[in-house]
Write a protein that holds these residues in place. Structure first.
Motif, PDB file in Angstrom:
ATOM      1  N   VAL A   1     -19.662 -34.922 -65.315  1.00 26.07           N
ATOM      2  CA  VAL A   1     -19.368 -36.276 -65.775  1.00 26.07           C
ATOM      3  C   VAL A   1     -18.207 -36.843 -64.969  1.00 26.07           C
ATOM      4  O   VAL A   1     -17.247 -36.137 -64.669  1.00 26.07           O
ATOM      5  N   PHE A   2     -18.340 -38.114 -64.605  1.00 23.15           N
ATOM      6  CA  PHE A   2     -17.312 -38.798 -63.821  1.00 23.15           C
ATOM      7  C   PHE A   2     -16.504 -39.748 -64.692  1.00 23.15           C
ATOM      8  O   PHE A   2     -17.030 -40.360 -65.627  1.00 23.15           O
ATOM      9  N   THR A   3     -15.238 -39.898 -64.366  1.00 19.91           N
ATOM     10  CA  THR A   3     -14.441 -41.018 -64.844  1.00 19.91           C
ATOM     11  C   THR A   3     -13.382 -41.294 -63.788  1.00 19.91           C
ATOM     12  O   THR A   3     -13.198 -40.512 -62.857  1.00 19.91           O
ATOM     13  N   GLY A   4     -12.716 -42.427 -63.939  1.00 16.87           N
ATOM     14  CA  GLY A   4     -11.667 -42.784 -62.997  1.00 16.87           C
ATOM     15  C   GLY A   4     -10.296 -42.484 -63.561  1.00 16.87           C
ATOM     16  O   GLY A   4     -10.158 -42.079 -64.722  1.00 16.87           O
ATOM     17  N   GLU A   5      -9.279 -42.697 -62.735  1.00 19.83           N
ATOM     18  CA  GLU A   5      -7.919 -42.395 -63.210  1.00 19.83           C
ATOM     19  C   GLU A   5      -7.560 -43.281 -64.400  1.00 19.83           C
ATOM     20  O   GLU A   5      -6.865 -42.858 -65.316  1.00 19.83           O
ATOM     21  N   GLY A   6      -8.074 -44.518 -64.430  1.00 20.13           N
ATOM     22  CA  GLY A   6      -7.798 -45.385 -65.566  1.00 20.13           C
ATOM     23  C   GLY A   6      -8.437 -44.873 -66.842  1.00 20.13           C
ATOM     24  O   GLY A   6      -7.858 -44.977 -67.931  1.00 20.13           O
ATOM     25  N   GLY A   7      -9.639 -44.310 -66.734  1.00 25.52           N
ATOM     26  CA  GLY A   7     -10.345 -43.797 -67.904  1.00 25.52           C
ATOM     27  C   GLY A   7      -9.653 -42.628 -68.562  1.00 25.52           C
ATOM     28  O   GLY A   7      -9.893 -42.331 -69.737  1.00 25.52           O
TER      29      GLY A   7
ATOM     30  N   GLY B   1      -6.562 -48.886 -61.460  1.00 20.34           N
ATOM     31  CA  GLY B   1      -7.472 -49.275 -62.514  1.00 20.34           C
ATOM     32  C   GLY B   1      -7.501 -50.799 -62.511  1.00 20.34           C
ATOM     33  O   GLY B   1      -6.572 -51.424 -63.022  1.00 20.34           O
ATOM     34  N   LEU B   2      -8.531 -51.376 -61.906  1.00 19.71           N
ATOM     35  CA  LEU B   2      -8.567 -52.778 -61.521  1.00 19.71           C
ATOM     36  C   LEU B   2      -7.343 -53.053 -60.650  1.00 19.71           C
ATOM     37  O   LEU B   2      -7.313 -52.662 -59.503  1.00 19.71           O
ATOM     38  N   SER B   3      -6.272 -53.671 -61.196  1.00 22.82           N
ATOM     39  CA  SER B   3      -5.095 -53.904 -60.355  1.00 22.82           C
ATOM     40  C   SER B   3      -3.901 -53.063 -60.767  1.00 22.82           C
ATOM     41  O   SER B   3      -2.833 -53.168 -60.170  1.00 22.82           O
ATOM     42  N   THR B   4      -4.073 -52.221 -61.792  1.00 20.28           N
ATOM     43  CA  THR B   4      -2.954 -51.436 -62.311  1.00 20.28           C
ATOM     44  C   THR B   4      -2.832 -50.129 -61.539  1.00 20.28           C
ATOM     45  O   THR B   4      -3.744 -49.297 -61.581  1.00 20.28           O
TER      46      THR B   4
END
Length: 658
Positions: free
Chosen positions: A145-151, A181-184
């Motif tokens: 399963v994948f997620t990003g650093e924001g997730g 995470g978008l712009s964060t």
């Protein structure tokens, strides 16, 4: 970038190059189509191809993978036909969601891919459920399963990690740390040095991998997956990478410092790998041109086929027919042997008999194993069916509901017991955004029952007394059942388990041990969408469900002069509107009694439907009676005033005299 190809054949190294080139070239084409207005949105994964490709090539074809919207390489590596991908992105009927969802918000059992939803977090718990299903079946498989650093800031992330760790599930949690995470930026997302450090907090093995190095990704992930198949456990891998374009194309990258973009541009995974292969003599310019020409031909052919497909047309009946998976109700008639039991006994008995009939049914919930649940519905179940199928869960409703969805995706059935219906709020997102929508979106059923001990009248106060069925009757894709008697509870629960659609099954706590009835001892089913006519009369139609049915019965017993139809709805979705309309057309008057607070409750919808369909038959305005518009109080006098029992009697008398 330092590449090591020890032990990897030339054919594998060339295949990895081709597999990375494919999504890059598709993306370059999609950016053109986006500017031409031929696709509506695009989430670019340019610069991150090595992760998707390396991870997917490390898996067996039968192993599930749950990607994000930047993981195009997952889909192309699994050989998903390009014409179907293009149709998906263009909202065509040949797309996996038939125009109902966009981007990568879809799954496909054929290719063992389970796509994301915009809320991100639930898919981590879904991966837990898929892995649990493989574990229970004895399959030596990994779920990725994948997620990003924001997730990783979401609560679902932590809940899913905790469940996987506690249950030793073979899940590979892949974290794409792409800087923003978008712009964060990541420095505003977390304080630990590496995201992988979060896994260590759950006792989980964690790794940091250079995400732009395809050989490192493929070699290390392959080794991890091989280990997990033999020694099941969760592992977290943080891939260091960068997002070279905006969160989506409209966002742009103005917030990224130029020097940072330049640094990562120099680390392009495809350009660097190509240079390495040429230097090693594995590829030459002619071979590269041949590979790119072949991919270009595939892209053009896929676009041609998708473009030739007509625009999708709206068909109201077809759209409505796709919200639920078709369920062919099979009646199981009860035998003649009866036993006088309480409602709680009927629920327990029905659940036990469903466990016997469905060896793939797994029960999940807090304290439901050895303790038997706080209401003792599952007492003794773990001894009979084993701890593998009757599973205590950590206190994390969201990930547990998501795990139930994962079990369903992996071909099993799941029942989740909310300790109290009130606590469903912490699992609300996966119910209304995943379970409810998954069949409509990509034809995947959510074979999940969520049991909801609910209701006031026991002095439990604001957090243990809600009857919150209206939260779910509003959500297309869910079925809502609310029995008032033991006989109905047992038969409807059996049907709920048989039904491949998600069912919210409400059980009133105050009725658990106060209501007795003669109930068949053997297995039987009752149909959804069929109300029970408990009393017949001429003056007024009373519509109720749950504990309100018993309040109405008591009122009629105290006033034998009232001639009333009393309808127990039993199921709220689907709703037996015909029974309601037939009664109202006979009596000319209707009053609806619910325990829920009045505004926004199901009584309002029933009233509106009767006004629309039976207006000419009405001799008086429809009356609605519900609880006071306050949270549910604790003290007995306050709770009695909150509940509508006395107000119902007054409103009923007033309506009859109208």
């Amino acid at each position: 970038m330092h590449y090591q190809n020890d032990g990897l054949s030339k054919s594998i190294q060339i295949e990895l190059y081709r597999a990375m080139t494919m999504p890059r070239m598709i993306e370059e084409k999609m950016l053109i189509l986006l500017r031409q207005g031929k696709v509506s949105k695009w989430f670019s994964g340019i610069g991150q191809e090595a992760i998707s490709v390396g991870v997917t090539h490390s898996l067996l074809p039968e192993e599930y993978i749950l990607p994000l919207h930047r993981n195009l390489g997952v889909f192309t590596s699994r050989k998903v036909p390009l014409e179907r991908l293009f149709a998906q992105w263009q909202g065509k009927a040949a797309g996996f969601t038939q125009g109902r969802d966009r981007s990568f918000h879809f799954g496909t059992q054929e290719y063992k891919i389970v796509g994301m939803i915009s809320h991100l977090g639930p898919q981590l718990g879904v991966a837990d459920g898929i892995a649990l299903g493989d574990q229970l079946k004895g399959n030596k498989r990994v779920t990725v399963v994948f997620t990003g650093e924001g997730g990783t800031s979401e609560g679902d992330f932590h809940e899913a990690l905790n469940i996987a760790a506690v249950w030793d599930l073979p899940v590979l949690f892949c974290i794409e740390n792409n800087g923003y995470g978008l712009s964060t930026p990541t420095r505003e997302q977390f304080r630990c040095e590496h995201i992988a450090d979060k896994g260590k907090g759950y006792g989980m093995e964690s790794h940091v991998i250079e995400g732009n190095n395809i050989l490192e990704v493929y070699s290390k992930v392959s080794a991890i997956c091989k280990s997990l198949r033999e020694n099941p456990r969760p592992v977290m891998v943080e891939f260091k990478t960068f997002r070279m374009r905006g969160h989506e194309e409209a966002s742009g990258t103005k917030y990224v410092p130029d020097e940072l973009m330049e640094t990562w541009a120099a680390r392009d995974p495809l350009e660097n790998y190509e240079e390495f292969l040429v230097k090693e003599g594995i590829l030459d310019d002619a071979q590269i041109s041949e590979i790119r020409a072949g991919i270009q031909s595939e892209i053009e052919e896929g676009l041609r086929k998708a473009g030739a497909e007509p625009e999708i047309q709206f068909d109201e009946q077809y759209e409505l027919s796709c919200v639920y998976k078709a369920f062919d109700y099979q009646e199981s008639k009860p035998g003649s042997t009866l036993q006088n039991i309480r409602l709680i006994d009927a629920v327990s008995q029905g659940l036990r008999q469903s466990m016997e009939r469905h060896p793939d049914l797994v029960l999940l919930g807090q304290d439901i194993a050895g303790y038997g649940g706080v209401f003792k519905v599952t007492e003794g179940f773990a001894d009979t069916f084993g701890a593998a199928r009757v599973r205590n869960t950590p206190i994390c409703e969201s990930a547990v509901v998501s795990a139930a969805m994962g079990l369903s995706i992996n071909g099993m059935k799941a029942m989740v017991e909310m300790q109290f219906a009130d606590f469903v709020s912490t699992g609300f997102n996966p119910i209304v955004n995943y379970l409810a929508k998954v069949h409509y979106r990509w034809n995947e059923p959510a074979d999940v029952v969520i049991r909801m001990p609910c209701g006031a009248g026991v002095g439990a106060g604001p957090f243990h007394s809600q009857t919150n069925e209206a939260w779910f009757t509003k959500t297309p894709g869910l079925k809502v059942v609310y029995p008032a008697f033991p006989y109905d509870a047992k038969g409807l629960l059996a049907t709920a388990v048989n039904d491949p659609n998600p069912v919210l099954f409400f059980e009133h706590k105050a009725l658990y041990r106060s209501v007795y009835q003669n109930v068949p001892t053997d297995y039987y089913t009752l149909p959804f969408g069929k109300a029970a006519l408990l009393r017949e009369g001429e003056q007024v139609s009373i519509v109720a469900y749950g504990a309100a049915v018993h309040w109405a019965l008591k009122t009629l017993e105290e006033h034998p002069e009232i001639s009333a139809d009393l309808i127990d709805l039993r199921t709220l979705q689907p709703l037996d509107t015909e029974a309601i309309f037939t009664s109202v057309r006979k009596t000319g008057k209707m009053i609806i009694l619910q325990e829920d607070t009045l505004f926004g409750g199901i009584a309002s919808d029933i009233s509106a439907m009767v006004m629309e369909h039976c207006f000419e038959a009405l001799d008086a305005p429809v009356r609605r009676v519900g609880s006071l518009e306050t949270p549910i109080p604790f003290a007995s006098a306050l709770e009695a005033g909150f509940l509508p029992r006395e107000r119902f009697r007054q409103e009923l008398m007033s309506l009859i005299e109208y």
